[in-house]
Write an enzyme that holds these catalytic residues in place. Structure first.
Site, mmCIF file in Angstrom:
data_model
loop_
_atom_site.group_PDB
_atom_site.id
_atom_site.type_symbol
_atom_site.label_atom_id
_atom_site.label_comp_id
_atom_site.label_asym_id
_atom_site.label_seq_id
_atom_site.Cartn_x
_atom_site.Cartn_y
_atom_site.Cartn_z
ATOM 1 N N ARG A 164 8.303 -4.468 -1.856
ATOM 2 C CA ARG A 164 7.740 -5.066 -2.829
ATOM 3 C C ARG A 164 9.269 -6.122 -3.265
ATOM 4 O O ARG A 164 8.717 -7.125 -3.691
ATOM 5 C CB ARG A 164 7.899 -4.715 -4.542
ATOM 6 C CG ARG A 164 7.269 -4.815 -5.272
ATOM 7 C CD ARG A 164 6.763 -4.339 -6.399
ATOM 8 N NE ARG A 164 5.978 -3.100 -6.447
ATOM 9 C CZ ARG A 164 4.930 -3.161 -7.046
ATOM 10 N NH1 ARG A 164 4.503 -4.515 -6.731
ATOM 11 N NH2 ARG A 164 4.465 -2.010 -6.397
ATOM 12 N N TYR A 165 9.896 -5.751 -2.943
ATOM 13 C CA TYR A 165 11.246 -6.438 -3.491
ATOM 14 C C TYR A 165 12.110 -6.627 -2.267
ATOM 15 O O TYR A 165 12.183 -5.968 -1.008
ATOM 16 C CB TYR A 165 11.843 -5.661 -3.987
ATOM 17 C CG TYR A 165 11.847 -5.001 -5.597
ATOM 18 C CD1 TYR A 165 11.810 -5.830 -7.026
ATOM 19 C CD2 TYR A 165 11.497 -3.741 -5.575
ATOM 20 C CE1 TYR A 165 10.893 -5.388 -7.377
ATOM 21 C CE2 TYR A 165 10.908 -2.832 -6.592
ATOM 22 C CZ TYR A 165 10.920 -3.716 -8.139
ATOM 23 O OH TYR A 165 10.202 -2.966 -8.896
ATOM 24 N N ARG A 220 14.184 -4.464 0.341
ATOM 25 C CA ARG A 220 14.488 -3.383 0.024
ATOM 26 C C ARG A 220 12.923 -2.703 0.493
ATOM 27 O O ARG A 220 11.829 -3.671 0.878
ATOM 28 C CB ARG A 220 14.109 -2.869 -1.077
ATOM 29 C CG ARG A 220 15.701 -2.669 -1.947
ATOM 30 C CD ARG A 220 15.920 -2.608 -2.888
ATOM 31 N NE ARG A 220 15.933 -3.387 -4.170
ATOM 32 C CZ ARG A 220 15.731 -3.881 -5.174
ATOM 33 N NH1 ARG A 220 15.673 -3.019 -5.921
ATOM 34 N NH2 ARG A 220 15.734 -5.618 -5.353
ATOM 35 N N CYS A 264 4.226 17.467 -2.778
ATOM 36 C CA CYS A 264 5.144 18.160 -4.000
ATOM 37 C C CYS A 264 5.450 19.103 -3.767
ATOM 38 O O CYS A 264 4.502 19.915 -3.795
ATOM 39 C CB CYS A 264 5.417 17.211 -5.516
ATOM 40 S SG CYS A 264 5.291 15.379 -5.076
ATOM 41 N N CYS A 284 3.783 16.587 -11.049
ATOM 42 C CA CYS A 284 4.172 16.272 -12.070
ATOM 43 C C CYS A 284 2.402 15.872 -13.121
ATOM 44 O O CYS A 284 1.568 15.095 -12.351
ATOM 45 C CB CYS A 284 4.848 15.123 -12.071
ATOM 46 S SG CYS A 284 6.622 15.711 -11.048
ATOM 47 N N CYS A 341 2.306 11.726 -12.906
ATOM 48 C CA CYS A 341 2.430 11.161 -12.017
ATOM 49 C C CYS A 341 1.806 9.567 -11.408
ATOM 50 O O CYS A 341 0.727 9.736 -11.304
ATOM 51 C CB CYS A 341 2.269 12.136 -10.636
ATOM 52 S SG CYS A 341 2.660 11.736 -8.893
ATOM 53 N N ARG A 397 1.314 8.203 -8.423
ATOM 54 C CA ARG A 397 0.704 8.350 -7.348
ATOM 55 C C ARG A 397 0.311 9.061 -7.259
ATOM 56 O O ARG A 397 -0.768 10.341 -6.133
ATOM 57 C CB ARG A 397 1.765 8.713 -6.316
ATOM 58 C CG ARG A 397 2.751 7.140 -5.755
ATOM 59 C CD ARG A 397 3.695 7.088 -4.889
ATOM 60 N NE ARG A 397 4.579 5.762 -5.015
ATOM 61 C CZ ARG A 397 5.656 5.288 -4.538
ATOM 62 N NH1 ARG A 397 6.183 7.561 -3.999
ATOM 63 N NH2 ARG A 397 6.092 4.763 -4.489
ATOM 64 N N ASP A 450 3.935 4.904 -16.429
ATOM 65 C CA ASP A 450 3.556 3.661 -15.793
ATOM 66 C C ASP A 450 2.189 3.643 -16.074
ATOM 67 O O ASP A 450 1.350 5.725 -17.108
ATOM 68 C CB ASP A 450 3.039 4.034 -14.443
ATOM 69 C CG ASP A 450 4.532 3.527 -13.398
ATOM 70 O OD1 ASP A 450 5.066 2.604 -14.552
ATOM 71 O OD2 ASP A 450 5.646 3.972 -12.660
ATOM 72 N N ASP A 501 7.815 -1.098 -15.542
ATOM 73 C CA ASP A 501 7.343 -1.250 -14.201
ATOM 74 C C ASP A 501 6.238 -2.290 -15.300
ATOM 75 O O ASP A 501 4.918 -1.432 -15.102
ATOM 76 C CB ASP A 501 6.624 -0.199 -12.942
ATOM 77 C CG ASP A 501 7.446 -0.684 -11.729
ATOM 78 O OD1 ASP A 501 7.424 -1.941 -11.607
ATOM 79 O OD2 ASP A 501 7.466 0.863 -11.326
ATOM 80 N N LYS A 504 10.008 -4.100 -11.401
ATOM 81 C CA LYS A 504 10.423 -2.977 -12.780
ATOM 82 C C LYS A 504 10.949 -4.513 -14.011
ATOM 83 O O LYS A 504 11.935 -5.825 -13.143
ATOM 84 C CB LYS A 504 11.495 -2.463 -11.934
ATOM 85 C CG LYS A 504 10.849 -1.173 -11.116
ATOM 86 C CD LYS A 504 11.840 -0.377 -11.143
ATOM 87 C CE LYS A 504 11.824 0.469 -9.652
ATOM 88 N NZ LYS A 504 12.016 -0.207 -8.894
#
Ligand code: SF4
Length: 311
Positions: A44-45, A48, A57, A61, A64, A66, A223, A260, A267
């Site tokens: 995206r950036y 990076r 995981c 969470c 999350c 994702r 998000d 974000d 972000k």
């Protein structure tokens, strides 16, 4: 986790609730699918890339972002070869972020292979590993993990940690081992309604991290992911919390509050605005106690010194 306390901040992060059935939000609010170079590599950036090396995981969470891909039983390894091929060809990438899922959920030997291959790419200078395992399942961090990290030092470790109760003795033991393995450590926290949306809770968390040698890096606004919107804190409250924190905490303990932007716009930092106005060359600013003072903004115009870096 306190079994009989429905308000336990650890329990609320881990145990499903009927509030998740409210059909608000988006499965992919940050439009990560649109920036995927391969199914496990996102860019995206500039400079990076994010490499999803695990789909599992240690704890799922409930907020999350994702949810659409973690814990679904697929194998990111199927896409590693095409991802490495892309990474070796795109020499604009200077930093890689290993994420998932949790990178420490894969076999340590595979993590070692991935790090070794990345270290052969001269253009990739920085490697970050984003993880929650040292916090939510600290005993799964093994001596082999730390041996591998030492072999590939220096690495940047980003802990996802949300509450001072997560700063356990076991986590602090892990922090020492990361340090001995030559890793630099920072943290990211998600602002969560009725879990950590209070300056005193966050101050306790951030000061505990700094005392252990971990720099609080980001405080994220939630998000807009489907099934998690009951965790959302109003932005105005987040900004008030940041203002209160800044008045109490050392600069070391201050993360950047960021949103974000939904739709994949990236972000952006958000914070209380201390600059209150300008009259001619005088700019007026509020200090941390709420008192306004002036600064004379009469510096000479800057000029390029032709160092050649911008060519
Ligand atoms: S550890 Fe990270 S990726 Fe895994 S469920 Fe939690 S927020 Fe999602």
């Amino acid at each position: 986790m306190e079994n009989n306390n429905p308000f336990c901040p650890i329990r609320r992060q881990a145990i499903p609730s009927t509030e998740e059935l409210q059909d608000e939000g988006d499965d992919d609010p940050l439009k990560e699918n649109d920036i995927s170079v391969t199914p496990v590599l996102m860019k995206r950036y500039p400079g990076r890339a994010v490499f999803l090396i695990s789909s599992e995981c240690a704890m799922y969470c409930r907020f999350c972002n994702r949810k659409r891909i973690v814990g679904k039983g697929w194998d990111p390894g199927e896409f590693f070869e095409e991802s490495f091929k892309y990474l070796s060809s795109d020499t604009t990438i200077r930093e890689i972020i290993l994420s998932g899922g949790d990178p420490f959920m894969i076999q340590p030997g595979l993590l070692d292979d991935i790090l070794s291959r990345l270290r052969t790419m001269q253009h990739i200078r920085t490697i970050r590993i984003s993880t929650r395992m040292p916090i939510v399942d600290p005993v799964r961090m093994t001596e082999e993990h730390f041996r591998i990290l030492k072999k590939h030092e220096p690495l940047w470790i980003v802990f996802h940690i949300n509450h001072p109760l997560e700063v356990t003795l076991e986590f602090l033991e892990n922090v020492k081992k990361f340090r001995n393995a030559g890793s630099a450590m920072i943290s990211q926290t998600v602002l969560l309604r009725n879990i950590n949306d209070c300056e005193n809770i966050l101050l306790k968390l951030f000061e505990a991290l700094v005392a252990a040698g971990v720099k609080p890096y980001y405080l994220f606004q939630l998000d807009e992911v489907r099934g998690a919107q009951h965790f959302k804190v109003r932005l105005e409250r987040g900004i008030r919390i940041m203002k209160a924190l800044r008045a109490k905490a050392s600069g070391l303990a201050m993360p950047q509050y960021a949103v974000d932007i939904t739709g994949g716009l990236g972000k952006v930092p958000v914070d209380y605005v201390y600059l209150k106005g300008r009259k001619g060359k005088k700019v007026y600013m509020e200090n941390l106690s709420g008192v306004t003072g002036a600064y004379t903004d009469d510096g000479q115009k800057s000029r390029c010194n032709k160092c050649g870096l911008c060519k």
